[in-house]
Design an enzyme around this catalytic site. Structure first.
Site: not given
Lengths: 230, 230, 230, 230
Positions: B29, B95, B97, B120, B169, B227
């Site tokens: 999410n 977030h 996984h 970087d 997690h 950069y």
């Protein structure tokens, strides 16, 4: 506007990097030299491949001064021009952070020649440079990245091993033109993946015997090469 | 209906997660804050990306009360708002996984800075939080996930290391807006993969020397960054 | 022709296996039971997904007799019906040889719960059956594969851990219907990959603490679940 | 022009290698024999799959003389014809440098039978040849690659184990025709990947017990095979 063809070739080689999934976001850059005109065309700095256009390609001379183009050239430009100045038999250079080749660079180890896939394209180990010294970092980082590479190839023919990994950083590859330098970048990544898998499968694995290395390299690249159509 | 633009940006950032293959099914999410209005727009809970629409995005205030939207906000909403309340220089949170970053989280180890790809984007290790205590689990799990993160950043600037892994997690990343937090999630996954490969290739690998870390981070993010195009 | 809807659902679940890249060639099969009619619809044996049609789906009764369909049912049919006879709270079953789950099966080890991704879907270890005995192999191989599974779930609720790996073979997953059993097959493969990466990164890794396992499983599946839209 | 159908089948099998992502650039080649006519059709050397056309396929006799076609045949042609001369029950041969199978070849180890996925297609270990001797390299490298394989199959039925890995090189597979040899190349790569993952997960893993190996191989390939539709 005299660099149209050079810029198109460099554009297309850069897009190949993207299509072959060797780069994430703006990572990576490809250049090509026109030795007659003494100029190098290179990707602009930090531009996404989805947005890149032929006219964005920047042309610089061998001292890194922009000759044509409105954008800032790749922040790695000095490394490219260093290579062109020192390796007079190359025409294109590619820099990526491709995943497996970068893992070997981070492990700070050369990629040993473990099989014929490797031997077909590079003669012996793919060298890993020394770690950059503090003095070098303070001087001119991108120029010194080129120095790391050329120091590492003292007494070696860069055409026989058209690839290197920079300790703690990532790979550079080269070739007769931009397209071939990308071709070598793709092959390096595959060789690096195979070597990773082999080493993690069998820690004690030894390099391929010299006779097979010679045979494979020479059947593709020697005087009597018989691979391909001519 | 005053949050249209905020919701559209959050919708598009969530869809980027999906297009970049960082999420399986409904996992992951993204949110973005409008600090002037004191609201956060976030993905609704458990909705498949294929079905997600702009109008499904939920707007909550910083105490997690729904201000606009018919759906229930992400079950991780309290973690997001905790971060916005404590890190006042961030504008978006992601977030996921994602596979390799989650493997490091499951190993309960920070991701060491092994190369310039990492340097970087993040200054030093990517920290791993402490394991959540039983007392925290019983209090308010999602709020305490935020506490795990902010405890871990005491004395650190979250902008210099815009990513963290939660022990046992998965990762959280942030940025100036939702889009940049997703960009950091993509980069974290690639850094985590490279670090995994490096570590399994060479158990004894050491972090990059400080001088190169400084150079790479600062050429992209320091006062004299050079950069990109400006 | 009374099984049209059942066959369509089973067809679509089988095609999901293919679209989600969980199967190579004809590997894998999905079934669904209609408990009122006492029949199970299942993929025919050895048919390529590219060629599969709804009408190819075979309907058998719980003793494996074909009730509708011209093709031979999956060679694993007896394992499916065994599961339906013994797990009365499941409605769909999926069998694959997905790569990482199969690697754990070949290592003959349960997949430990190392993080919340796992805890969100399965309560505790994903069990690995015992190796099949010679007597079982000689009896009825596919029926005994079912026995391996049900023996392994003695005293466990199959709905709380809707997946298993068969020692030396590959995984089976189940759910309330065919679609959910495929969903669990996709998630198992991702959990198996994360656990592989974690274990190879850190041999000594320990399972997630019980309190977090409980929290994650229960916030999705407990009486007071608060994930998703209802 | 009498080899149209043979050439088309060989063309399509070669393109399958490409579509199934088993080859990088021009790597890999597939052939098929017409035993009545005593000819073998094979991919031309060094031609990119994107450019390959049916009419490019080269037809040679069993002594490697070109019978039809304007291009030079694959540099591995002598290995293919050696296999056809010595294994009289095969009709197609495939050579790739597929990543995981090549890693095992580079580790110079046979692939042990660790699970039923392997047992379904190959009976026992997938053998790894001896390293080629210096005398062999000096004789006729490609012919001797064939000798490596046939030496390794002394007393074995090549149909029961339709695949081999060449030490320090890469795999060859075969089948009743070109298409089946490609099918076996795809399956070998998947088996090799599963075996790699299993071995790196658990160094001490043991081969599958004989009874299960027999059962799986024979239910697909024995006299009373009952997998598939006939």
């Amino acid at each position: 506007m005299s660099y149209t063809e050079l810029k198109r070739e460099v554009y297309e080689a850069n897009m190949q990097l993207h299509h072959r999934n060797l780069v994430v976001y703006t990572w990576g850059n490809v250049s090509q030299i026109d030795r007659d005109k003494g100029v190098v065309a290179i990707k602009p700095s930090g531009v996404a491949y989805e947005d890149l256009k032929v006219e964005d390609i920047v042309v610089v001379d061998l001292e890194n001064t922009v000759v044509e183009g409105k954008m800032r050239p790749s922040s790695d430009t000095k490394t490219h021009t260093h290579l062109y100045r020192h390796f007079d038999n190359i025409g294109g250079v590619t820099h990526t952070h491709s995943t497996y080749a970068t893992a070997w660079a981070q492990a700070q180890e050369p990629i040993p020649c473990l099989g014929t896939t490797h031997a077909d394209y590079a003669y012996g180990d793919i060298p890993c440079t020394a770690v950059m010294s503090d003095a070098q970092i303070e001087r001119d980082y991108e120029e010194e990245t080129g120095v790391q590479i050329t120091d590492c190839f003292t007494g070696k023919n860069p055409v026989e091993t058209p690839m290197v990994i920079i300790a703690g950083h990532a790979p550079f590859t080269w070739g007769k033109d931009a397209a071939q330098s990308v071709y070598h970048a793709v092959i390096l990544e595959e060789i690096a993946k195979m070597a990773y898998l082999t080493r993690t499968l069998k820690q004690s694995v030894q390099p391929l015997k010299q006779g097979i290395m010679d045979k494979h390299y020479l059947r593709k690249h020697g005087k009597n090469a018989y691979y391909g159509q001519n």
